[in-house]
Enzyme design. Structure first.
Site, PDB file in Angstrom:
ATOM      1  CB  SER A   1      -0.839   0.159   1.243  1.00  0.00           C
ATOM      2  OG  SER A   1      -1.281   1.411   1.456  1.00  0.00           O
TER       3      SER A   1
ATOM      4  CG  HIS B   1      -3.846  -1.581  -1.656  1.00  0.00           C
ATOM      5  ND1 HIS B   1      -5.022  -2.223  -1.702  1.00  0.00           N
ATOM      6  CD2 HIS B   1      -4.163  -0.895  -0.454  1.00  0.00           C
ATOM      7  CE1 HIS B   1      -5.779  -2.007  -0.860  1.00  0.00           C
ATOM      8  NE2 HIS B   1      -5.460  -1.036   0.025  1.00  0.00           N
TER       9      HIS B   1
ATOM     10  CG  ASP C   1      -4.892   2.417   1.017  1.00  0.00           C
ATOM     11  OD1 ASP C   1      -5.901   1.683   0.837  1.00  0.00           O
ATOM     12  OD2 ASP C   1      -3.864   2.223   1.323  1.00  0.00           O
TER      13      ASP C   1
ATOM     14  CG  MET D   1      -8.365   7.291   2.728  1.00  0.00           C
ATOM     15  SD  MET D   1      -7.404   7.107   4.190  1.00  0.00           S
ATOM     16  CE  MET D   1      -6.564   5.597   4.363  1.00  0.00           C
TER      17      MET D   1
ATOM     18  CG  HIS E   1      -9.343   0.299  -0.096  1.00  0.00           C
ATOM     19  ND1 HIS E   1      -8.827   0.181   1.143  1.00  0.00           N
ATOM     20  CD2 HIS E   1     -10.477   0.180   0.038  1.00  0.00           C
ATOM     21  CE1 HIS E   1      -9.741   0.064   1.936  1.00  0.00           C
ATOM     22  NE2 HIS E   1     -10.887   0.134   1.531  1.00  0.00           N
TER      23      HIS E   1
ATOM     24  CG  MET F   1     -11.308   3.213   2.370  1.00  0.00           C
ATOM     25  SD  MET F   1      -9.588   3.187   3.274  1.00  0.00           S
ATOM     26  CE  MET F   1      -8.410   3.356   1.826  1.00  0.00           C
TER      27      MET F   1
ATOM     28  CG  MET G   1     -11.323  -2.404   5.555  1.00  0.00           C
ATOM     29  SD  MET G   1     -10.020  -2.344   4.572  1.00  0.00           S
ATOM     30  CE  MET G   1      -8.854  -1.231   5.617  1.00  0.00           C
TER      31      MET G   1
ATOM     32  N   GLY H   1      -8.662   3.945   7.538  1.00  0.00           N
ATOM     33  CA  GLY H   1      -8.443   5.449   7.518  1.00  0.00           C
ATOM     34  C   GLY H   1      -6.860   5.856   7.673  1.00  0.00           C
ATOM     35  CG  PHE H   2      -5.557   6.833  10.223  1.00  0.00           C
ATOM     36  CD1 PHE H   2      -5.072   7.975   9.937  1.00  0.00           C
ATOM     37  CD2 PHE H   2      -6.588   6.705  10.864  1.00  0.00           C
ATOM     38  CE1 PHE H   2      -5.571   9.138  10.201  1.00  0.00           C
ATOM     39  CE2 PHE H   2      -7.573   7.616  11.047  1.00  0.00           C
ATOM     40  CZ  PHE H   2      -6.886   9.150  10.810  1.00  0.00           C
TER      41      PHE H   2
ATOM     42  N   GLY I   1      -0.205   1.401   9.566  1.00  0.00           N
ATOM     43  CA  GLY I   1       0.177   1.035  10.871  1.00  0.00           C
ATOM     44  C   GLY I   1      -0.397   0.849  12.096  1.00  0.00           C
TER      45      GLY I   1
ATOM     46  CG  ASP J   1      -6.191  -2.694   3.377  1.00  0.00           C
ATOM     47  OD1 ASP J   1      -5.062  -2.588   3.763  1.00  0.00           O
ATOM     48  OD2 ASP J   1      -6.797  -1.754   2.780  1.00  0.00           O
TER      49      ASP J   1
ATOM     50  N   GLY K   1      -2.613  -4.089   8.782  1.00  0.00           N
ATOM     51  CA  GLY K   1      -1.947  -5.085  10.136  1.00  0.00           C
ATOM     52  C   GLY K   1      -1.274  -6.315   9.699  1.00  0.00           C
TER      53      GLY K   1
ATOM     54  N   GLY L   1       1.255  -2.241   3.920  1.00  0.00           N
ATOM     55  CA  GLY L   1       1.776  -0.787   3.826  1.00  0.00           C
ATOM     56  C   GLY L   1       3.060  -0.710   4.736  1.00  0.00           C
ATOM     57  CB  SER L   2       3.517   0.443   8.236  1.00  0.00           C
ATOM     58  OG  SER L   2       2.680  -0.788   8.737  1.00  0.00           O
TER      59      SER L   2
HETATM   60  C1  DX5 Z   1      -6.184   1.518   5.844  1.00  0.00           C
HETATM   61  C2  DX5 Z   1      -5.756   1.419   4.478  1.00  0.00           C
HETATM   62  C3  DX5 Z   1      -4.643   0.307   4.382  1.00  0.00           C
HETATM   63  C4  DX5 Z   1      -3.400   0.741   4.937  1.00  0.00           C
HETATM   64  C5  DX5 Z   1      -2.546  -0.488   5.375  1.00  0.00           C
HETATM   65  O1  DX5 Z   1      -7.378   2.215   5.992  1.00  0.00           O
HETATM   66  O2  DX5 Z   1      -6.662   0.832   3.591  1.00  0.00           O
HETATM   67  O3  DX5 Z   1      -4.584  -0.383   2.974  1.00  0.00           O
HETATM   68  O4  DX5 Z   1      -2.435   1.562   3.838  1.00  0.00           O
HETATM   69  O5  DX5 Z   1      -1.611  -0.146   6.276  1.00  0.00           O
HETATM   70  P1  DX5 Z   1      -0.907  -1.284   7.029  1.00  0.00           P
HETATM   71  O6  DX5 Z   1      -0.397  -2.398   6.271  1.00  0.00           O
HETATM   72  O7  DX5 Z   1       0.234  -0.252   7.599  1.00  0.00           O
HETATM   73  O8  DX5 Z   1      -1.893  -1.813   8.308  1.00  0.00           O
HETATM   74 ZN    ZN Z   2      -6.437  -0.230   1.736  1.00  0.00          ZN
END
Ligand code: DX5
Ligand code: ZN
Length: 219
Positions: A7, A32, A34, A36, A65, A67, A136, A141-142, A144, A174, A176, A196-197
């Site tokens: 991501s 991926h 994101d 928002m 994705h 959102m 999810m 929204g975020f 990490g 998606d 963690g 992502g992180s």
């Molecule tokens: C959260 C996003 C995710 C996010 C995942 O709302 O949809 O795609 O980037 O980030 P990690 O992998 O760090 O949980």
């Molecule tokens: Zn996502």
């Protein structure tokens, strides 16, 4: 083979093109993206302009994705911007069937996304029309955030539901996903992993993706 989808939310946006090319070179399968809107989720990120720029620098499929509220108003822009998969949150649109059909008519692969407490029963009348269901495993929204554990049981139940209906929608998780959670997510029936992180926060993207593949029994 399982799908690894970094991501870009956790990438260095000042060097976005290089970051995307780096994860492609490191062995990623999808990118991926994101999106928002500050209304469906309490954060604002990027739109079709950035999506188009990302598409120019990679050959990998873009997994977009959304959102956002009223995704039906924007799906055409994202298809034009190069989206291959477009996933919409079931909570975000009144006319889910219509929006899924619209994505397919425009030439992209439709998918639906469920928030952590949205029941699998919300998929009953849409499952046969989608290529992908994303669960999810954090509140959207975020990046990490910590993996929500009961997402594993939800994944198992979704895998049974897809199988019992004789369908082949992919299951994506998606939120963690990291070296501690990816194996159990895979064992529960997950096909595609957004990270992502765990990837962009690591020193060596190639080593991290390789570690994931080893944990998935693929390396
Ligand atoms: C959260 C996003 C995710 C996010 C995942 O709302 O949809 O795609 O980037 O980030 P990690 O992998 O760090 O949980
Ligand atoms: Zn996502």
């Amino acid at each position: 083979m399982k799908i690894i989808a970094p991501s870009i939310l956790s990438a260095d946006f000042a060097r976005l093109g290089e970051e995307v090319q780096a994860v492609e070179k490191a062995g990623a399968d999808w990118i991926h993206v994101d999106v928002m809107d500050g209304r469906f989720v309490p954060n604002i990120t990027i739109g079709p302009v950035v999506c188009k720029a990302v598409n120019r620098v990679t050959d990998l499929p873009l997994d977009v994705h959304l959102m956002i509220k009223q995704p039906e108003l924007y799906v055409e822009d994202f298809v034009k911007a190069g989206a291959d998969y477009i996933t919409i949150q079931v909570e975000s649109t009144t006319h889910l069937n219509r929006t899924v059909n619209l994505i397919r008519e425009l030439g992209a692969k439709p998918g639906v996304v469920l928030n952590p407490t949205t029941p699998l029963s919300s998929l009953e009348w849409v499952l046969e029309y989608v290529d992908l269901v994303m669960l999810m495993s954090v509140n959207p929204g975020f990046g990490g955030q910590k993996f929500i554990d009961n997402s594993l049981r939800k994944t198992e139940e979704l895998a049974n539901m897809i199988q019992s209906k004789g369908l082949n929608a992919l299951i994506e998780l998606d939120g963690g996903i990291n070296s501690k959670t990816i194996k159990s997510a895979s064992d529960a029936g997950c096909d595609a992993f957004v990270a992502g992180s765990a990837i962009f926060g690591s020193e060596d993207y190639t080593a991290t993706i390789k570690e994931f593949r080893t944990l998935l029994g693929e390396a």
